[in-house]
Design a protein around this motif. Structure first.
Motif, PDB file in Angstrom:
ATOM      1  N   VAL A 200      -0.398  -3.700  -5.881  1.00 42.90           N
ATOM      2  CA  VAL A 200      -0.281  -2.424  -5.171  1.00 42.90           C
ATOM      3  C   VAL A 200      -1.637  -1.746  -5.039  1.00 42.90           C
ATOM      4  O   VAL A 200      -2.424  -1.707  -5.982  1.00 42.90           O
ATOM      5  CB  VAL A 200       0.749  -1.500  -5.869  1.00 42.90           C
ATOM      6  N   ILE A 201      -1.884  -1.273  -3.826  1.00 45.15           N
ATOM      7  CA  ILE A 201      -3.067  -0.485  -3.524  1.00 45.15           C
ATOM      8  C   ILE A 201      -2.566   0.933  -3.283  1.00 45.15           C
ATOM      9  O   ILE A 201      -1.708   1.150  -2.430  1.00 45.15           O
ATOM     10  CB  ILE A 201      -3.795  -1.009  -2.272  1.00 45.15           C
ATOM     11  N   GLN A 202      -3.080   1.874  -4.064  1.00 43.77           N
ATOM     12  CA  GLN A 202      -2.669   3.251  -3.863  1.00 43.77           C
ATOM     13  C   GLN A 202      -3.683   3.955  -2.978  1.00 43.77           C
ATOM     14  O   GLN A 202      -4.893   3.882  -3.206  1.00 43.77           O
ATOM     15  CB  GLN A 202      -2.504   4.005  -5.179  1.00 43.77           C
TER      16      GLN A 202
ATOM     17  N   ALA B 107      -5.754  -1.612  -6.944  1.00 42.46           N
ATOM     18  CA  ALA B 107      -6.928  -1.151  -6.205  1.00 42.46           C
ATOM     19  C   ALA B 107      -6.565   0.206  -5.616  1.00 42.46           C
ATOM     20  O   ALA B 107      -5.388   0.582  -5.591  1.00 42.46           O
ATOM     21  CB  ALA B 107      -7.301  -2.132  -5.093  1.00 42.46           C
ATOM     22  N   VAL B 108      -7.573   0.927  -5.150  1.00 39.12           N
ATOM     23  CA  VAL B 108      -7.336   2.207  -4.496  1.00 39.12           C
ATOM     24  C   VAL B 108      -7.996   2.186  -3.119  1.00 39.12           C
ATOM     25  O   VAL B 108      -8.989   1.491  -2.908  1.00 39.12           O
ATOM     26  CB  VAL B 108      -7.852   3.404  -5.314  1.00 39.12           C
ATOM     27  N   GLU B 109      -7.409   2.945  -2.218  1.00 42.83           N
ATOM     28  CA  GLU B 109      -8.005   3.138  -0.902  1.00 42.83           C
ATOM     29  C   GLU B 109      -8.250   4.628  -0.734  1.00 42.83           C
ATOM     30  O   GLU B 109      -7.344   5.434  -0.902  1.00 42.83           O
ATOM     31  CB  GLU B 109      -7.105   2.619   0.218  1.00 42.83           C
TER      32      GLU B 109
ATOM     33  N   ILE C   2       0.883  -1.152   0.000  1.00 43.05           N
ATOM     34  CA  ILE C   2       0.000   0.000   0.000  1.00 43.05           C
ATOM     35  C   ILE C   2       0.925   1.207   0.000  1.00 43.05           C
ATOM     36  O   ILE C   2       1.942   1.212   0.709  1.00 43.05           O
ATOM     37  CB  ILE C   2      -0.890   0.028   1.258  1.00 43.05           C
ATOM     38  N   THR C   3       0.612   2.221  -0.778  1.00 36.44           N
ATOM     39  CA  THR C   3       1.433   3.424  -0.802  1.00 36.44           C
ATOM     40  C   THR C   3       0.627   4.615  -1.266  1.00 36.44           C
ATOM     41  O   THR C   3      -0.395   4.456  -1.944  1.00 36.44           O
ATOM     42  CB  THR C   3       2.671   3.239  -1.716  1.00 36.44           C
ATOM     43  N   THR C   4       1.101   5.782  -0.895  1.00 37.11           N
ATOM     44  CA  THR C   4       0.541   7.025  -1.421  1.00 37.11           C
ATOM     45  C   THR C   4       1.426   7.588  -2.531  1.00 37.11           C
ATOM     46  O   THR C   4       1.046   8.544  -3.190  1.00 37.11           O
ATOM     47  CB  THR C   4       0.432   8.102  -0.313  1.00 37.11           C
TER      48      THR C   4
ATOM     49  N   MET D 196       6.295   4.785  -6.353  1.00 35.54           N
ATOM     50  CA  MET D 196       6.304   3.432  -5.800  1.00 35.54           C
ATOM     51  C   MET D 196       5.254   2.548  -6.476  1.00 35.54           C
ATOM     52  O   MET D 196       5.451   1.346  -6.606  1.00 35.54           O
ATOM     53  CB  MET D 196       6.120   3.481  -4.285  1.00 35.54           C
ATOM     54  N   VAL D 197       4.142   3.149  -6.907  1.00 34.55           N
ATOM     55  CA  VAL D 197       3.134   2.391  -7.651  1.00 34.55           C
ATOM     56  C   VAL D 197       3.744   1.897  -8.960  1.00 34.55           C
ATOM     57  O   VAL D 197       3.645   0.715  -9.301  1.00 34.55           O
ATOM     58  CB  VAL D 197       1.868   3.235  -7.926  1.00 34.55           C
TER      59      VAL D 197
END
Length: 186
Positions: free
Chosen positions: A104-106, A130-132, A87-89, A93-94
């Motif tokens: 990866v979940i952004q 996916a996104v969070e 997971i990253t913002t 990194m994505v």
């Protein structure tokens, strides 16, 4: 790994912010767990215990104390920790994770109409798995994001009641990450 299928089976995702929550996460019915805070000294042990119980583990790479939130940090996690995804913002990194075939979940924080517009643009450009969306108490915004992107949408942040979970799911979120242990068993 198909994140959408995992979320269909496990819409509530335990989010660990310390290793004291580990026991409850191990006992939860969820097959997926997010580690949102850890450090270089305990991350390997936490992931190992979760994996031993058959959990799918995503690590918030930006929040590992003692680890640079850079491509090198992701590479270290992938090469030394038995995680399933990150997971990253961070946009770089994505791209790096995608290049290395790491799910990866952004994570995005939506604060106003400007950040909403930028979030949609970045989702389309970065194409994470996916996104969070945070905070999770914005059903109207969650619904708009779900209608604009063709990715699994997870929401989290400030969700501490069953009603919050139900509102997010009704708005179209496919998963809810929460540190609130009482919600892990819904």
């Amino acid at each position: 790994m198909n994140i959408r299928e995992i979320l269909e089976r496990n819409p509530i995702i335990p989010a660990l912010k310390n290793d004291q929550d580990l026991k409850e996460a191990l006992e939860s019915g969820s097959e997926i767990v997010f580690i949102i805070m850890a450090n270089l000294m305990n991350i390997e042990d936490i992931v190992s215990k979760l994996k031993k119980e058959g959990k799918i583990v995503f690590v918030h790479a930006d929040m590992i104390e003692g680890l640079s939130s850079s491509n090198y940090g992701v590479e270290y996690l992938v090469n030394h920790i038995d995680l399933d995804g990150i997971i990253t913002t961070k946009h770089n990194m994505v791209a790096f994770a995608k290049k290395k075939n790491i799910p990866v979940i952004q994570r995005y924080f939506i604060l106003d109409s400007f950040s909403f517009k930028n979030t949609v643009m970045h989702i389309r450009e970065n194409k994470p798995d996916a996104v969070e969306i945070l905070p999770g108490l914005m059903p109207k915004i969650i619904k708009r994001i779900c209608n604009l992107v063709n990715l699994p949408v997870i929401t989290g942040g400030l969700i501490d009641e069953k009603e919050d979970v139900m509102n997010a799911l009704r708005a179209g979120a496919e998963g809810i990450s929460t540190t609130k242990k009482e919600l892990w068993q819904i």
